[in-house]
Motif scaffolding. Structure first.
Motif, PDB file in Angstrom:
ATOM      1  N   GLN A   1       0.726  -0.943   0.286  1.00 31.39           N
ATOM      2  CA  GLN A   1       0.150  -0.877   0.410  1.00 31.39           C
ATOM      3  C   GLN A   1       0.702   1.723   0.018  1.00 31.39           C
TER       4      GLN A   1
ATOM      5  N   SER B   1     -10.260   6.268 -10.305  1.00 27.33           N
ATOM      6  CA  SER B   1      -8.953   5.719  -9.460  1.00 27.33           C
ATOM      7  C   SER B   1      -9.756   6.372  -8.153  1.00 27.33           C
ATOM      8  N   GLU B   2      -8.927   5.713  -6.767  1.00 27.62           N
ATOM      9  CA  GLU B   2      -8.549   6.949  -6.337  1.00 27.62           C
ATOM     10  C   GLU B   2      -8.005   7.935  -6.131  1.00 27.62           C
TER      11      GLU B   2
ATOM     12  N   ASP C   1     -14.023   3.653  -5.741  1.00 27.23           N
ATOM     13  CA  ASP C   1     -14.024   2.965  -5.549  1.00 27.23           C
ATOM     14  C   ASP C   1     -15.459   1.891  -5.302  1.00 27.23           C
TER      15      ASP C   1
ATOM     16  N   VAL D   1     -15.967  -1.742  -4.573  1.00 29.15           N
ATOM     17  CA  VAL D   1     -15.259  -2.365  -4.182  1.00 29.15           C
ATOM     18  C   VAL D   1     -14.806  -2.221  -2.476  1.00 29.15           C
ATOM     19  N   GLU D   2     -13.925  -1.484  -2.246  1.00 29.21           N
ATOM     20  CA  GLU D   2     -13.258  -0.584  -1.544  1.00 29.21           C
ATOM     21  C   GLU D   2     -14.254   0.199  -0.354  1.00 29.21           C
ATOM     22  N   THR D   3     -15.217   0.999  -1.158  1.00 30.96           N
ATOM     23  CA  THR D   3     -16.094   1.734   0.063  1.00 30.96           C
ATOM     24  C   THR D   3     -17.100   1.296   0.441  1.00 30.96           C
TER      25      THR D   3
ATOM     26  N   SER E   1     -17.146  -2.552   1.260  1.00 31.09           N
ATOM     27  CA  SER E   1     -16.769  -3.582   1.967  1.00 31.09           C
ATOM     28  C   SER E   1     -16.331  -2.865   3.509  1.00 31.09           C
ATOM     29  N   GLY E   2     -15.626  -1.440   3.266  1.00 33.04           N
ATOM     30  CA  GLY E   2     -15.429  -1.017   5.125  1.00 33.04           C
ATOM     31  C   GLY E   2     -16.424  -0.429   5.622  1.00 33.04           C
TER      32      GLY E   2
ATOM     33  N   THR F   1     -17.633  -7.208  -8.859  1.00 33.77           N
ATOM     34  CA  THR F   1     -17.792  -6.691  -7.605  1.00 33.77           C
ATOM     35  C   THR F   1     -18.700  -7.637  -6.338  1.00 33.77           C
TER      36      THR F   1
ATOM     37  N   ILE G   1     -16.557  -8.074  -3.902  1.00 34.59           N
ATOM     38  CA  ILE G   1     -17.139  -8.001  -2.164  1.00 34.59           C
ATOM     39  C   ILE G   1     -16.652  -9.146  -1.056  1.00 34.59           C
TER      40      ILE G   1
ATOM     41  N   ARG H   1     -13.663  -9.794  -0.095  1.00 30.80           N
ATOM     42  CA  ARG H   1     -12.964  -9.119   0.947  1.00 30.80           C
ATOM     43  C   ARG H   1     -13.746  -9.135   2.775  1.00 30.80           C
TER      44      ARG H   1
END
Length: 659
Positions: free
Chosen positions: A13, A362-363, A593, A595-597, A599-600, A635, A639, A642
């Motif tokens: 990361q 992207s981020e 994103d 997946v990231e959002t 999942s969090g 997606t 998810i 994760r």
């Protein structure tokens, strides 16, 4: 989880952050202002494509004149006039398309989606060519000052430069433009010096040049006739069409400009038009005044620089810097391909001509998928041609004039249709009709002249891209028809029994359902939860991500509007669930994103509701084809991986769609 795995993940990361930069914060109210380009930076980032064409456009036109070099005097004036006509026409397009007036948008809105996909596909191929030929030309300039034995390193170095530009553009447009700005400014300074000195130091040549023009015109009219003279001039003018290829970049890149965008775009267009007209026309004039003749292994601009600076103290060094900056500017010109190519791709993805994932940000809020694809395509073309500029240049100019012609045709039609509402429609129409005539003329002659030399390859690649776009569009249409049947059946789903107004209870079994808009797809997933696990869950939390893609990333107002739309859809789901007897609530977040959002967000909910199961739907086809994973993101599975790694139970419910 093993400690060293965490360390590796953290190291990876940190490496990504170092290479591509930290994520942008969507909640920052000053984000759009800080990312947007002021006119001078937009001129660097987008104008370099047009200005760099002075490295080869005027030379190509001058060489086409052959023994009739005196016509360069008229050609210089016509070339400057053409730059201003096309630029003014695109300034009008900027006014009517303030969120981005590229060829794809203009053709789609004014001529229909068929013309739009042709224009967009032509532009994409052109931007790949822009990247490839710019980097290859840059390496030619660099390696012309190095030993011949080093030439076999040229293509690998070009590949490294392409990868470098990919990384810079993933970091962000403003960051990449700032890094490349010194190269641009060096080119501007050295070429202003060279051209102004060339004109004033040879002012005594003006009278003989004018006399030669009159005498040559009289001689050639008597020998080949007026029509022959006109056709010869028209051929040279058209073969110099590469001079105008970067003009469209400003209107297409309007979204990255600072507010007020229309004024910023028009000012940037003025900067680019003035600098390009000045440079291209004076280069042709200096060729005449200095009586430049071709020298093997050198460009005409290099011959001109040597002739002008050879008697100066450190003149050879100054000539070297001038031509080296010209080559380096071509590297900056590749920036236009990375800025505007992914933007065209994203616009086409929003309209389902390309896989939807190419509209994602992207981020760092860049269109990473498009940037990477453009870079890979440029690398493939670079290695296929061996970095040969002569092979690339014949493939370069055709496509942009397809887009130019369609844009001017669309605007001409637009003003004809608005003739009752716009009292100045005739003046506007005249500009676009003249632009259309010029662009079609250059397109037809260039295609005819360059077809056998490689123009056919450009047209073939473009036709393949168009065919792929139609295949992708037809697939999405079939899927939408299947989903539309779910909407018709389930959106007005009748309910019976009392409405549950009780608040959600944290200690009760809770279903978290991931949704994206109120649709039959989401309702089908909800009913599947209730029928597959009857009387199991007392609470349901509807969770959604307001996805910022290239279509919604236009300013703070668009972000707020997106949030309101997502909340309105979530409230519909909550109302339906309560009518079905469940205690219901919703949560949402804004991100780029999914997946990231998502999942969090689910992990946070799992901490609040300890007896939680996450549910999401996934399209399922009777026969899985190799392209389904490309066209429909994975997606749900990403998810699930994760969340299950984090200890949160996640269930994917299939949604069958007939295609």
């Amino acid at each position: 989880m093993h400690p060293h795995q965490t360390d590796n993940g953290g190291l990876l990361q940190r490496g990504r952050r170092l290479l591509f930069g930290a994520p942008k914060q969507l909640q920052d109210p000053h984000l759009f202002h800080r990312m947007a380009l002021i006119p001078i930076l937009a001129w660097v980032g987008l104008g370099a494509d047009g200005l760099s064409s002075s490295a080869y456009g005027p030379e190509e036109a001058f060489r086409a004149l052959g023994g009739h070099a005196y016509l360069a005097l008229l050609l210089a004036a016509v070339m400057a006039l053409t730059v201003f006509i096309i630029s003014y026409a695109y300034s009008r397009i900027i006014e009517h398309f303030p969120h981005g007036g590229g060829g794809y948008i203009v053709a789609t809105h004014l001529l229909g989606e068929g013309a739009g996909v042709v224009s967009g596909s032509a532009l994409l191929v052109d931007y790949v060519m822009t990247i490839t030929i710019s980097i290859a030309s840059c390496c030619d300039a660099i390696f012309s000052f190095l030993p011949v034995a080093w030439l076999h390193y040229k293509v690998p170095v070009a590949g490294v430069l392409t990868v470098l530009l990919i990384i810079l553009n993933i970091r962000g447009v403003k960051e990449s433009v700032t890094v490349l700005a010194p190269i641009f400014m060096t080119f501007v300074a050295t070429h202003i010096l060279m051209l102004i000195y060339g004109v004033f130091s040879h002012s005594d040549r003006f009278a003989p040049v004018v006399r030669d023009f009159g005498a040559g015109l009289h001689r050639d009219v008597s020998s080949i006739g007026l029509l022959g003279m006109f056709l010869l001039f028209l051929r040279a003018y058209s073969l110099g069409g590469g001079t105008y290829t970067g003009i469209e970049a400003v209107s297409n890149g309007l979204q990255i400009m600072r507010e007020p965008r229309v004024q910023t775009g028009k000012r940037t267009m003025l900067y680019m038009a003035t600098s390009l007209a000045f440079t291209a026309s004076l280069i042709l004039l200096c060729y005449l005044l200095v009586a430049v003749t071709p020298v093997e292994g050198k460009t005409l601009n290099a011959v001109l620089a040597d002739a002008l600076f050879s008697h100066w103290p450190l003149g050879r060094a100054l000539a070297f810097v001038t031509i080296f900056s010209e080559g380096a500017l071509l590297l900056v010109a590749a920036q236009a391909g990375f800025v505007d190519g992914p933007r065209v791709m994203a616009n086409m993805a929003i309209d389902s001509w390309f896989p939807h994932r190419f509209a994602a940000l992207s981020e760092r809020l860049t269109m990473r998928n498009g940037i990477v694809l453009m870079g890979i395509a440029a690398l493939a073309l670079l290695f296929y041609t061996g970095g040969s500029v002569s092979a690339l240049v014949v493939m370069y100019s055709i496509n942009v004039f397809i887009t130019f012609s369609l844009s001017q045709l669309g605007m001409s039609r637009f003003f004809i249709q608005r003739r009752r509402e716009d009292p100045q429609w005739r003046r506007h129409l005249a500009v676009h009709l003249v632009g259309l005539l010029l662009c079609v003329t250059i397109l037809v002659i260039t295609t005819f002249e360059k077809f056998a030399e490689g123009g056919w390859m450009t047209l073939l690649i473009t036709a393949v891209v168009i065919a792929l776009c139609y295949l992708i569009k037809n697939h999405y249409r079939r899927v939408r028809r299947g989903i539309a049947q779910l909407d018709e059946t389930l959106l007005d789903f009748p309910t019976a029994g009392p409405v549950n107004h009780a608040p959600v209870n944290r200690q009760e079994p809770t279903a978290i359902q991931l949704v994206s808009g109120y649709s039959g797809f989401g309702v089908h997933t909800l009913l599947s939860i209730l029928t597959t696990f009857p009387h199991t869950y007392k609470n349901i939390i509807f969770t959604s991500v307001a996805v910022m893609d290239s279509g919604s990333f236009k300013g703070a107002e668009e972000v707020a509007a997106l949030e309101r739309a997502v909340i309105a859809d979530l409230e519909k789901f909550v109302d339906l669930a309560r009518r079905l007897g469940l205690a219901a609530d919703y949560r949402m977040a804004v991100g780029t994103d999914v997946v990231e959002t998502a999942s969090g967000l689910c992990q946070q909910l799992a901490e609040v509701f300890p007896r939680t199961t996450v549910f999401t739907g996934q399209l399922t086809f009777r026969l899985e084809k190799f392209y389904h994973k490309m066209l429909h993101n994975e997606t749900a599975f990403a998810i699930q991986r994760r969340l299950q790694w984090s200890g949160v139970t996640t269930v994917i419910l299939p949604i069958r769609v007939k295609t």
